[in-house]
Design a protein around this motif. Sequence first.
Motif, PDB file in Angstrom:
ATOM      1  N   VAL A  87      -9.861  -6.716  -5.387  1.00  0.00           N
ATOM      2  CA  VAL A  87      -8.724  -6.706  -4.183  1.00  0.00           C
ATOM      3  C   VAL A  87      -8.011  -6.297  -4.545  1.00  0.00           C
ATOM      4  O   VAL A  87      -6.394  -6.101  -3.637  1.00  0.00           O
ATOM      5  N   LEU A  88      -7.001  -5.143  -5.398  1.00  0.00           N
ATOM      6  CA  LEU A  88      -6.240  -4.165  -5.894  1.00  0.00           C
ATOM      7  C   LEU A  88      -6.037  -3.471  -4.506  1.00  0.00           C
ATOM      8  O   LEU A  88      -5.030  -3.231  -4.185  1.00  0.00           O
ATOM      9  N   ASN A  89      -7.027  -3.001  -4.680  1.00  0.00           N
ATOM     10  CA  ASN A  89      -7.468  -1.896  -3.669  1.00  0.00           C
ATOM     11  C   ASN A  89      -7.183  -2.186  -2.226  1.00  0.00           C
ATOM     12  O   ASN A  89      -5.760  -2.195  -1.815  1.00  0.00           O
ATOM     13  N   ARG A  90      -7.441  -3.738  -1.755  1.00  0.00           N
ATOM     14  CA  ARG A  90      -7.353  -4.585  -0.542  1.00  0.00           C
ATOM     15  C   ARG A  90      -5.796  -4.329  -0.118  1.00  0.00           C
ATOM     16  O   ARG A  90      -4.956  -3.925   0.821  1.00  0.00           O
ATOM     17  N   LEU A  91      -5.043  -5.108  -1.452  1.00  0.00           N
ATOM     18  CA  LEU A  91      -4.017  -5.308  -1.087  1.00  0.00           C
ATOM     19  C   LEU A  91      -3.353  -3.392  -0.978  1.00  0.00           C
ATOM     20  O   LEU A  91      -2.144  -3.819  -0.440  1.00  0.00           O
ATOM     21  N   SER A  92      -3.294  -2.887  -1.897  1.00  0.00           N
ATOM     22  CA  SER A  92      -3.092  -1.629  -1.606  1.00  0.00           C
ATOM     23  C   SER A  92      -2.217  -1.611  -0.525  1.00  0.00           C
ATOM     24  O   SER A  92      -1.862  -0.215   0.212  1.00  0.00           O
ATOM     25  N   LEU A  93      -3.469  -1.336   0.102  1.00  0.00           N
ATOM     26  CA  LEU A  93      -4.280   0.013   1.602  1.00  0.00           C
ATOM     27  C   LEU A  93      -2.391  -1.576   2.175  1.00  0.00           C
ATOM     28  O   LEU A  93      -2.601  -0.670   3.638  1.00  0.00           O
ATOM     29  N   LEU A  94      -1.905  -1.891   1.799  1.00  0.00           N
ATOM     30  CA  LEU A  94      -1.187  -2.729   2.744  1.00  0.00           C
ATOM     31  C   LEU A  94       0.370  -2.044   3.521  1.00  0.00           C
ATOM     32  O   LEU A  94       1.042  -2.365   4.179  1.00  0.00           O
ATOM     33  N   ALA A  95       0.802  -1.014   1.760  1.00  0.00           N
ATOM     34  CA  ALA A  95       1.439  -0.070   2.026  1.00  0.00           C
ATOM     35  C   ALA A  95       3.126  -1.365   1.961  1.00  0.00           C
ATOM     36  O   ALA A  95       4.075  -0.674   2.432  1.00  0.00           O
ATOM     37  N   ILE A  96       2.950  -2.128   0.911  1.00  0.00           N
ATOM     38  CA  ILE A  96       4.333  -2.465   0.822  1.00  0.00           C
ATOM     39  C   ILE A  96       5.584  -2.057  -0.109  1.00  0.00           C
ATOM     40  O   ILE A  96       4.584  -1.784  -1.554  1.00  0.00           O
ATOM     41  N   SER A  97       6.042  -1.859   0.335  1.00  0.00           N
ATOM     42  CA  SER A  97       7.534  -0.961  -0.602  1.00  0.00           C
ATOM     43  C   SER A  97       8.248  -1.896  -1.597  1.00  0.00           C
ATOM     44  O   SER A  97       7.770  -3.164  -1.714  1.00  0.00           O
ATOM     45  N   ASN A  98       8.085  -0.974  -2.663  1.00  0.00           N
ATOM     46  CA  ASN A  98       8.990  -1.760  -4.080  1.00  0.00           C
ATOM     47  C   ASN A  98       8.437  -2.925  -4.558  1.00  0.00           C
ATOM     48  O   ASN A  98       9.026  -3.791  -4.518  1.00  0.00           O
TER      49      ASN A  98
END
Length: 118
Positions: A87-98
């Motif tokens: 789940v963390l890996n998939r969220l990381s792909l979204l490239a949200i800043s800060n």
Amino acid sequence: MPHCILEYSAGVARQISKLSLLEAVFQGAQDSTLFADDDIKTRAICFDDYSCGANLQSVEGHEFVHVEIKILAGRNLEQRTTLSQQVLNRLSLLAISNLSMTVQITEIERQSYAKTIG
């Protein structure tokens, strides 16, 4: 099962759609290969008001995504770790800043869990 509860700050909502966040959580749970697709439930709550540590005046630029995944007891530590990492890996792909991202797996006691479909 699982119940994936996504909490996120309003600043995240200005960067990416709620549906994209929900899809990322769903895909991460799916990637874990622990659940059938139809069993994965996701929901989201956006927070306008929150603080980060002692910074009660301004939280701009301190965005967060937190996912609590509730599963029935019985999965081993390796399976739970795989789930949280996927789940963390998939969220990381979204490239949200800060962004601070966290995933927590909570086990539900089978004996006290009740469910009905009507």
